[in-house]
Design a protein around this motif. Sequence first.
Motif, PDB file in Angstrom:
ATOM      1  N   ALA A  24      25.545   6.574 -45.432  1.00  0.00           N
ATOM      2  CA  ALA A  24      25.911   7.991 -45.511  1.00  0.00           C
ATOM      3  C   ALA A  24      27.170   8.176 -46.355  1.00  0.00           C
ATOM      4  N   CYS A  25      28.127   7.297 -46.184  1.00  0.00           N
ATOM      5  CA  CYS A  25      29.368   7.362 -46.948  1.00  0.00           C
ATOM      6  C   CYS A  25      29.083   7.140 -48.439  1.00  0.00           C
ATOM      7  N   ALA A  26      28.218   6.190 -48.748  1.00  0.00           N
ATOM      8  CA  ALA A  26      27.857   5.920 -50.140  1.00  0.00           C
ATOM      9  C   ALA A  26      27.237   7.159 -50.780  1.00  0.00           C
ATOM     10  N   GLN A  27      26.373   7.811 -50.056  1.00  0.00           N
ATOM     11  CA  GLN A  27      25.728   9.012 -50.588  1.00  0.00           C
ATOM     12  C   GLN A  27      26.759  10.125 -50.829  1.00  0.00           C
ATOM     13  N   ARG A  28      27.647  10.351 -49.863  1.00  0.00           N
ATOM     14  CA  ARG A  28      28.678  11.383 -50.016  1.00  0.00           C
ATOM     15  C   ARG A  28      29.586  11.085 -51.209  1.00  0.00           C
ATOM     16  N   LEU A  29      30.034   9.838 -51.311  1.00  0.00           N
ATOM     17  CA  LEU A  29      30.942   9.470 -52.394  1.00  0.00           C
ATOM     18  C   LEU A  29      30.248   9.513 -53.756  1.00  0.00           C
ATOM     19  N   ARG A  30      28.988   9.102 -53.823  1.00  0.00           N
ATOM     20  CA  ARG A  30      28.229   9.123 -55.065  1.00  0.00           C
ATOM     21  C   ARG A  30      28.078  10.556 -55.573  1.00  0.00           C
ATOM     22  N   ASN A  62      34.049   9.144 -40.132  1.00  0.00           N
ATOM     23  CA  ASN A  62      33.349  10.238 -39.470  1.00  0.00           C
ATOM     24  C   ASN A  62      33.466  10.099 -37.949  1.00  0.00           C
ATOM     25  N   SER A  63      33.724  11.202 -37.257  1.00  0.00           N
ATOM     26  CA  SER A  63      33.869  11.151 -35.797  1.00  0.00           C
ATOM     27  C   SER A  63      32.547  10.803 -35.120  1.00  0.00           C
ATOM     28  N   SER A  64      31.410  11.165 -35.731  1.00  0.00           N
ATOM     29  CA  SER A  64      30.122  10.800 -35.132  1.00  0.00           C
ATOM     30  C   SER A  64      29.918   9.282 -35.194  1.00  0.00           C
ATOM     31  N   TYR A  65      30.501   8.638 -36.210  1.00  0.00           N
ATOM     32  CA  TYR A  65      30.445   7.177 -36.302  1.00  0.00           C
ATOM     33  C   TYR A  65      31.204   6.555 -35.134  1.00  0.00           C
ATOM     34  N   ARG A  66      32.373   7.075 -34.862  1.00  0.00           N
ATOM     35  CA  ARG A  66      33.161   6.570 -33.732  1.00  0.00           C
ATOM     36  C   ARG A  66      32.430   6.788 -32.409  1.00  0.00           C
ATOM     37  N   LEU A  67      31.782   7.929 -32.278  1.00  0.00           N
ATOM     38  CA  LEU A  67      31.009   8.193 -31.063  1.00  0.00           C
ATOM     39  C   LEU A  67      29.827   7.228 -30.944  1.00  0.00           C
ATOM     40  N   SER A  68      29.164   6.949 -32.064  1.00  0.00           N
ATOM     41  CA  SER A  68      28.042   5.998 -32.058  1.00  0.00           C
ATOM     42  C   SER A  68      28.505   4.611 -31.639  1.00  0.00           C
ATOM     43  N   LEU A  69      29.652   4.201 -32.152  1.00  0.00           N
ATOM     44  CA  LEU A  69      30.188   2.894 -31.764  1.00  0.00           C
ATOM     45  C   LEU A  69      30.589   2.868 -30.302  1.00  0.00           C
ATOM     46  N   ALA A  70      31.201   3.945 -29.836  1.00  0.00           N
ATOM     47  CA  ALA A  70      31.619   4.008 -28.435  1.00  0.00           C
ATOM     48  C   ALA A  70      30.416   3.933 -27.502  1.00  0.00           C
ATOM     49  N   ALA A  71      29.294   4.497 -27.935  1.00  0.00           N
ATOM     50  CA  ALA A  71      28.084   4.494 -27.115  1.00  0.00           C
ATOM     51  C   ALA A  71      27.301   3.187 -27.232  1.00  0.00           C
ATOM     52  N   ALA A  72      27.618   2.373 -28.224  1.00  0.00           N
ATOM     53  CA  ALA A  72      26.889   1.129 -28.460  1.00  0.00           C
ATOM     54  C   ALA A  72      27.078   0.162 -27.300  1.00  0.00           C
ATOM     55  N   THR A  73      25.974  -0.400 -26.840  1.00  0.00           N
ATOM     56  CA  THR A  73      26.032  -1.363 -25.738  1.00  0.00           C
ATOM     57  C   THR A  73      25.594  -2.753 -26.172  1.00  0.00           C
ATOM     58  N   THR A  74      25.205  -2.884 -27.436  1.00  0.00           N
ATOM     59  CA  THR A  74      24.812  -4.182 -27.975  1.00  0.00           C
ATOM     60  C   THR A  74      25.436  -4.366 -29.351  1.00  0.00           C
ATOM     61  N   VAL A  75      25.512  -5.609 -29.784  1.00  0.00           N
ATOM     62  CA  VAL A  75      25.996  -5.906 -31.124  1.00  0.00           C
ATOM     63  C   VAL A  75      25.047  -5.280 -32.149  1.00  0.00           C
ATOM     64  N   ALA A  76      23.753  -5.307 -31.876  1.00  0.00           N
ATOM     65  CA  ALA A  76      22.771  -4.714 -32.795  1.00  0.00           C
ATOM     66  C   ALA A  76      23.006  -3.218 -32.960  1.00  0.00           C
ATOM     67  N   ALA A  77      23.373  -2.528 -31.904  1.00  0.00           N
ATOM     68  CA  ALA A  77      23.661  -1.097 -31.995  1.00  0.00           C
ATOM     69  C   ALA A  77      24.910  -0.860 -32.842  1.00  0.00           C
ATOM     70  N   CYS A  78      25.891  -1.735 -32.732  1.00  0.00           N
ATOM     71  CA  CYS A  78      27.091  -1.639 -33.572  1.00  0.00           C
ATOM     72  C   CYS A  78      26.720  -1.847 -35.039  1.00  0.00           C
TER      73      CYS A  78
END
Length: 81
Positions: free
Chosen positions: A29-35, A3-19
Motif C-alpha cells: 500500500a505504501c509503495a502504491q501511495r508513494l509511486r 498508517n494507524s490501521s497498520y499498527r492496529l493490524s499488528l496489535a491484533a496479530a496473534t501469529t508471526v504469519a499475521a505479522c
Amino acid sequence: MVNSSYRLSLAAATTVAACQKAYEGEVAACAQRLRQADRENYRALLAAQEVDLWIEAENRAQVVNAGHHSYGSLIVRRKIY
C-alpha cells in the motif's frame, strides 16, 4: 508516516504469519501511495519507510513468538529495487 490501521493490524496479530501479512500489505500500500505521489523518487522513499514498517512488524512478531526459541529475524523483509 506509518498508517494507524497498520499498527492496529499488528496489535491484533496473534501469529508471526499475521505479522508478516500485515507488513507485506502495508509495504504494498505504501509503495502504491508513494509511486502515485512521486514516480521519480518513490523507491528511495519506500526503502526508508520499509525499514520502519519492518521494525514494527519484527517487534510484534517477537512478542507473539515469546517463549519459542528462534534465531534471527522472524519477518522476511521485502526487497526494494
